[in-house]
Design a protein around this motif. Structure first.
Motif, PDB file in Angstrom:
ATOM      1  N   GLY A 442      31.087   9.706  42.492  1.00  0.00           N
ATOM      2  CA  GLY A 442      29.666   9.792  42.137  1.00  0.00           C
ATOM      3  C   GLY A 442      28.868   8.610  42.653  1.00  0.00           C
ATOM      4  O   GLY A 442      28.312   8.666  43.747  1.00  0.00           O
ATOM      5  N   PRO A 443      28.776   7.516  41.888  1.00  0.00           N
ATOM      6  CA  PRO A 443      29.334   7.347  40.543  1.00  0.00           C
ATOM      7  C   PRO A 443      28.415   7.844  39.436  1.00  0.00           C
ATOM      8  O   PRO A 443      28.802   7.891  38.273  1.00  0.00           O
ATOM      9  CB  PRO A 443      29.473   5.823  40.439  1.00  0.00           C
ATOM     10  CG  PRO A 443      28.318   5.315  41.238  1.00  0.00           C
ATOM     11  CD  PRO A 443      28.152   6.281  42.389  1.00  0.00           C
ATOM     12  N   TYR A 444      27.158   8.230  39.803  1.00  0.00           N
ATOM     13  CA  TYR A 444      26.176   8.551  38.766  1.00  0.00           C
ATOM     14  C   TYR A 444      26.291  10.012  38.361  1.00  0.00           C
ATOM     15  O   TYR A 444      25.361  10.806  38.508  1.00  0.00           O
ATOM     16  CB  TYR A 444      24.774   8.186  39.263  1.00  0.00           C
ATOM     17  CG  TYR A 444      24.693   6.731  39.679  1.00  0.00           C
ATOM     18  CD1 TYR A 444      24.882   5.710  38.748  1.00  0.00           C
ATOM     19  CD2 TYR A 444      24.490   6.373  41.007  1.00  0.00           C
ATOM     20  CE1 TYR A 444      24.849   4.379  39.124  1.00  0.00           C
ATOM     21  CE2 TYR A 444      24.441   5.038  41.394  1.00  0.00           C
ATOM     22  CZ  TYR A 444      24.629   4.046  40.448  1.00  0.00           C
ATOM     23  OH  TYR A 444      24.598   2.717  40.826  1.00  0.00           O
ATOM     24  N   TRP A 486      23.143   0.470  36.975  1.00  0.00           N
ATOM     25  CA  TRP A 486      22.324   0.314  38.177  1.00  0.00           C
ATOM     26  C   TRP A 486      22.610  -1.032  38.840  1.00  0.00           C
ATOM     27  O   TRP A 486      22.642  -2.077  38.199  1.00  0.00           O
ATOM     28  CB  TRP A 486      20.841   0.421  37.828  1.00  0.00           C
ATOM     29  CG  TRP A 486      20.412   1.834  37.487  1.00  0.00           C
ATOM     30  CD1 TRP A 486      21.212   2.858  37.075  1.00  0.00           C
ATOM     31  CD2 TRP A 486      19.085   2.360  37.523  1.00  0.00           C
ATOM     32  NE1 TRP A 486      20.476   3.987  36.851  1.00  0.00           N
ATOM     33  CE2 TRP A 486      19.158   3.720  37.120  1.00  0.00           C
ATOM     34  CE3 TRP A 486      17.836   1.821  37.842  1.00  0.00           C
ATOM     35  CZ2 TRP A 486      18.035   4.532  37.038  1.00  0.00           C
ATOM     36  CZ3 TRP A 486      16.720   2.636  37.765  1.00  0.00           C
ATOM     37  CH2 TRP A 486      16.820   3.986  37.369  1.00  0.00           C
ATOM     38  N   LYS A 487      22.840  -0.983  40.130  1.00  0.00           N
ATOM     39  CA  LYS A 487      23.139  -2.159  40.951  1.00  0.00           C
ATOM     40  C   LYS A 487      24.374  -2.922  40.457  1.00  0.00           C
ATOM     41  O   LYS A 487      24.463  -4.135  40.580  1.00  0.00           O
ATOM     42  CB  LYS A 487      21.936  -3.112  41.005  1.00  0.00           C
ATOM     43  CG  LYS A 487      20.765  -2.565  41.811  1.00  0.00           C
ATOM     44  CD  LYS A 487      19.719  -3.644  42.062  1.00  0.00           C
ATOM     45  CE  LYS A 487      18.597  -3.145  42.943  1.00  0.00           C
ATOM     46  NZ  LYS A 487      17.613  -4.183  43.274  1.00  0.00           N
ATOM     47  N   PRO A 574      18.153   2.171  46.856  1.00  0.00           N
ATOM     48  CA  PRO A 574      17.799   0.757  46.648  1.00  0.00           C
ATOM     49  C   PRO A 574      17.714   0.361  45.178  1.00  0.00           C
ATOM     50  O   PRO A 574      18.005  -0.778  44.821  1.00  0.00           O
ATOM     51  CB  PRO A 574      16.441   0.634  47.341  1.00  0.00           C
ATOM     52  CG  PRO A 574      16.459   1.680  48.386  1.00  0.00           C
ATOM     53  CD  PRO A 574      17.189   2.834  47.759  1.00  0.00           C
ATOM     54  N   GLU A 575      17.337   1.313  44.324  1.00  0.00           N
ATOM     55  CA  GLU A 575      17.212   1.007  42.909  1.00  0.00           C
ATOM     56  C   GLU A 575      18.530   1.168  42.164  1.00  0.00           C
ATOM     57  O   GLU A 575      18.852   0.378  41.273  1.00  0.00           O
ATOM     58  CB  GLU A 575      16.150   1.915  42.270  1.00  0.00           C
ATOM     59  CG  GLU A 575      14.757   1.734  42.841  1.00  0.00           C
ATOM     60  CD  GLU A 575      14.209   0.331  42.619  1.00  0.00           C
ATOM     61  OE1 GLU A 575      14.528  -0.288  41.583  1.00  0.00           O
ATOM     62  OE2 GLU A 575      13.477  -0.162  43.493  1.00  0.00           O
ATOM     63  N   LEU A 576      19.293   2.177  42.513  1.00  0.00           N
ATOM     64  CA  LEU A 576      20.536   2.436  41.782  1.00  0.00           C
ATOM     65  C   LEU A 576      21.726   1.662  42.337  1.00  0.00           C
ATOM     66  O   LEU A 576      22.606   1.245  41.577  1.00  0.00           O
ATOM     67  CB  LEU A 576      20.848   3.937  41.795  1.00  0.00           C
ATOM     68  CG  LEU A 576      20.204   4.760  40.676  1.00  0.00           C
ATOM     69  CD1 LEU A 576      18.713   4.867  40.874  1.00  0.00           C
ATOM     70  CD2 LEU A 576      20.820   6.153  40.591  1.00  0.00           C
ATOM     71  N   ALA A 585      23.566 -10.245  50.150  1.00  0.00           N
ATOM     72  CA  ALA A 585      24.654 -11.115  49.690  1.00  0.00           C
ATOM     73  C   ALA A 585      25.547 -10.383  48.685  1.00  0.00           C
ATOM     74  O   ALA A 585      26.778 -10.511  48.717  1.00  0.00           O
ATOM     75  CB  ALA A 585      24.080 -12.385  49.065  1.00  0.00           C
ATOM     76  N   GLN A 586      24.914  -9.614  47.793  1.00  0.00           N
ATOM     77  CA  GLN A 586      25.699  -8.846  46.825  1.00  0.00           C
ATOM     78  C   GLN A 586      26.526  -7.774  47.524  1.00  0.00           C
ATOM     79  O   GLN A 586      27.690  -7.555  47.175  1.00  0.00           O
ATOM     80  CB  GLN A 586      24.774  -8.187  45.796  1.00  0.00           C
ATOM     81  CG  GLN A 586      25.515  -7.327  44.764  1.00  0.00           C
ATOM     82  CD  GLN A 586      24.606  -6.757  43.708  1.00  0.00           C
ATOM     83  OE1 GLN A 586      23.704  -7.430  43.227  1.00  0.00           O
ATOM     84  NE2 GLN A 586      24.828  -5.499  43.339  1.00  0.00           N
ATOM     85  N   PHE A 587      25.947  -7.116  48.528  1.00  0.00           N
ATOM     86  CA  PHE A 587      26.686  -6.108  49.277  1.00  0.00           C
ATOM     87  C   PHE A 587      27.947  -6.707  49.903  1.00  0.00           C
ATOM     88  O   PHE A 587      29.010  -6.106  49.881  1.00  0.00           O
ATOM     89  CB  PHE A 587      25.810  -5.507  50.377  1.00  0.00           C
ATOM     90  CG  PHE A 587      24.868  -4.433  49.906  1.00  0.00           C
ATOM     91  CD1 PHE A 587      24.564  -4.282  48.557  1.00  0.00           C
ATOM     92  CD2 PHE A 587      24.282  -3.569  50.812  1.00  0.00           C
ATOM     93  CE1 PHE A 587      23.699  -3.299  48.121  1.00  0.00           C
ATOM     94  CE2 PHE A 587      23.415  -2.572  50.390  1.00  0.00           C
ATOM     95  CZ  PHE A 587      23.119  -2.440  49.039  1.00  0.00           C
TER      96      PHE A 587
END
Length: 676
Positions: A442-444, A486-487, A574-576, A585-587
């Motif tokens: 998914g994951p959603y 989210w994120k 971009p939001e989820l 950097a997080q990616f």
């Protein structure tokens, strides 16, 4: 009501498919051999059981001598059975009753993987006695069988999945219109005569993505989408004019968002919405005042409403819903009594009753299933109480050899309660077991519910406990649980999964030295990140078509276009998930390919060469990176498959590999390497 379960003569040929043991006593002798792997991963043998609108006939799909599914119609009054549609090179797929005398159907190829399929499903109609067979839509380059003066509709014509008026030869069908880049632009709606093949288009109020038919089978709701803006419009029955009911963000929704679900027999529009609640509830929409009624029709504590209306003889009989398991709330007292009688006769299963909308007989269909039993079908005579077995989807599965599943809850490290599904092997004692943490994709989405699952039951039959966490971001458990994810790819979502494994250890279920993490798609991504983040917790990992670089979800690959829309990538992801620029950097920190050097545990990687959701490039890049320093990596590519395995032979091959892999690394005490 006293229910008597039987298998009577006129269903003898179908009954042979329905003789799987009932979901009763559990327990498997310690010396018994586990069921063959093919029993778990075969295609269902019996499906699509549907009453005609007047409940005088029954449509069923059964296997023919060539192994292809064919459409048979049973006369419930004189007990006659007739095959009315079959193909040499393909299976019958979807089936719907047009009216009491006529059916419409599509095709589906269960023996060919996506990469080898050459034709579209097509659309056909046939009378219940096999007469007036007619092709209504093309199958791409397949030869046309139509003899009508009207040319068959294009290959991209589909059934709506909604019940029409069922009082004429006319149905409504969808036709997908694509952009130059092969993305869905909008969905046209056509009024189609299933006898002549003639069709006329419904004038749309914009670029409609979804149509909803009303209680009379006429188009009444249209949902349009332009970029990220979703608009819900209502068509006035008298004037035919469209008016706007609401507008909101298609991906992020918002507090005033709702989803139109269905029209009741009196014309009431039912919708799902939150309206100050953490969970989605079922409401009636006041069309005159253009607002939602304040009091919900149905609210499920702890669960978002997901379900449908049950309508018969011009009234709303009840609601079908999903909580921990599927259930029915009957408003009709006679149906409530019928349900009670069936549940008393079949206490070990969930029993879902289907009625005909204009029933002229007492016949009803009952679909029964459990965590240890795939779905079986029975015919109920509500006057006599006779419940007749007519077919089983997976007849070789024996309930006594399957393992119980239960819903558990454990706290995440920040206190958020996490639902999870725990399956413990039958006769294992339930303690100190090798554990597979199975992460849903998914994951959603919602990962699971209480029911039989081929992959989970296969693993349990081989001695493994299975934990399926509904980590934050999973849907179906309320807004707070969903938005908390989210994120959080590779971060708190990943922590929730690890906290579940540690909970299983603390409960004494799992052997801390024998835990493997596995999953497909997002679940494959989570399996890889689990090996990165929790090196000492997981002894091995299985990645099936998993994302290996979050950035690649945006950029795709040269081989073919992604099946994710440009609007979803621009406005939703971009939001989820995160923004590729702002969250670069997080990616990097949460993309397995960037962390490949940290993965030293044994790993099984499997991908489909024709996957458009997670292209093979994901797997190939990661495999090249991880094998440089990890000698315990197994790699398999199914050349004809896409995002998952469609063919039984490939499901059997993959899970045979997984069985050997797990046996080597966590199958027995001491199999895993000692912790550092």
């Amino acid at each position: 009501m006293s229910i008597q379960h039987a298998c009577v003569t006129f269903f003898a040929s179908l009954c042979l498919l329905a003789m799987a043991p009932a979901a009763g006593a559990s327990g498997q002798g310690s010396g018994a051999h586990p069921p063959p792997i093919a029993d778990f991963f075969a295609n269902p043998e019996f499906s699509e059981v549907q009453l005609s609108p007047d409940a005088r006939h029954l449509a069923v799909l059964v296997l023919g001598p060539n192994g292809r599914k064919r459409l048979a119609v049973v006369n419930l009054l004189d007990h006659g059975i007739k095959v009315v549609a079959q193909f040499d090179d393909v299976d019958v797929g979807e089936v719907e009753w047009v009216n009491p005398e006529r059916l419409v159907l599509t095709t589906r190829d269960y023996q060919t993987a996506p990469g080898e399929q050459r034709y579209a499903p097509g659309l056909y109609a046939v009378n219940r006695d096999g007469g007036d067979f007619r092709q209504l839509a093309e199958r791409g380059f397949a030869p046309n069988l139509s003899t009508s003066v009207y040319k068959p509709l294009p290959w991209h014509t589909w059934l709506t999945g909604q019940r029409g008026a069922q009082d004429s030869n006319v149905i409504y069908v969808r036709s997908t219109v694509y952009t130059a880049t092969r993305e869905v632009d909008y969905t046209a709606l056509l009024r189609l005569d299933t006898v002549t093949g003639r069709s006329t288009a419904v004038a749309p109020p914009g670029k409609v993505r979804r149509w909803l038919l009303d209680q009379d089978g006429e188009p009444r709701i249209a949902v349009t989408r332009v970029r990220n803006v979703e608009t819900i419009l209502y068509r006035d029955p008298a004037s035919g004019a469209w008016r706007q009911l609401a507008q909101f963000d298609a991906y992020l929704k918002g507090k005033d968002a709702f989803t139109p679900l269905a029209f009741g027999p009196d014309g009431t529009l039912y919708v799902s919405a939150r309206i100050g609640s953490d969970t989605l509830n079922l409401y009636a929409w006041d069309l005159a005042a253009n607002r939602i009624d304040a009091t919900p029709v149905m609210a499920l504590p702890g669960y978002d409403f997901s379900g449908s209306l049950i309508v018969g003889k011009g009234k709303l009989l009840g609601l079908r819903y999903l909580a921990e398991r599927r259930g029915t709330r009957w408003f009709d007292q006679a149906m409530a009594a019928t349900q009670a009688g069936i549940d008393a006769a079949l206490p070990q299963t969930v029993n879902l009753i289907s009625t005909a909308p204009k029933a002229a007989t007492p016949f009803m269909v009952v679909a029964s299933y459990a965590d240890v039993q795939p779905v079986t079908f029975s015919l109920l005579n509500s006057e006599t109480g006779q419940l007749t077995a007519i077919g089983a989807s997976m007849p070789h599965i024996q309930a006594a050899q399957m393992s119980k599943q239960k819903l558990v809850h454990y706290p995440a490290r920040d206190g958020l309660p996490i639902p999870a599904w725990l399956t413990v092997p039958v006769s294992s004692g339930g303690k100190n077991l090798p554990l597979v943490v199975m992460v849903h994709g998914g994951p959603y989405v919602r990962g699971a519910s209480w029911q039989w699952d081929s992959e989970v039951q296969f693993l349990a039959s081989r001695g493994y406990a299975v934990l399926e966490p509904e980590f934050r971001g999973s849907t179906g458990f309320g807004s707070k649980h969903f938005h908390a994810g989210w994120k959080q790819w590779g971060l708190k979502m990943q922590d929730d999964i690890a906290d579940g494994a540690r909970w299983a250890i603390a409960q004494g279920v799992a052997d801390s030295e024998r835990i493997c993490i596995a999953g497909g798609s997002y679940g494959g991504y989570a399996a890889l990140m689990g090996l990165v983040n929790d090196t000492h917790l997981y002894r091995c990992g299985i990645d099936l078509v998993g994302v290996t670089d979050i950035g690649l979800l945006y950029t795709g690959h040269w081989s073919f276009a992604s099946d994710m829309s440009g609007d979803w990538k621009q406005y939703g992801m971009p939001e989820l998930i995160g923004d590729p620029v702002r969250d670069a950097a997080q990616f990097k920190a949460t993309s397995p390919i960037a962390q490949a050097a940290r993965i030293t545990q044994p790993l099984l990687l499997a991908y489909g060469a024709l996957d458009k959701r997670v292209p093979l490039y994901h797997g190939k890049q990661f495999y090249a990176a991880v094998k440089q320093h990890n000698p315990q990596v197994e790699w398999v590519v199914y050349e004809e498959e896409g995002h998952g395995w469609s063919l039984p032979k490939n499901r059997i091959d993959f899970w045979s590999r997984a069985e050997r892999f797990l046996e080597r690394h966590i199958g027995k005490p001491g199999a895993a390497a000692k912790k550092e």
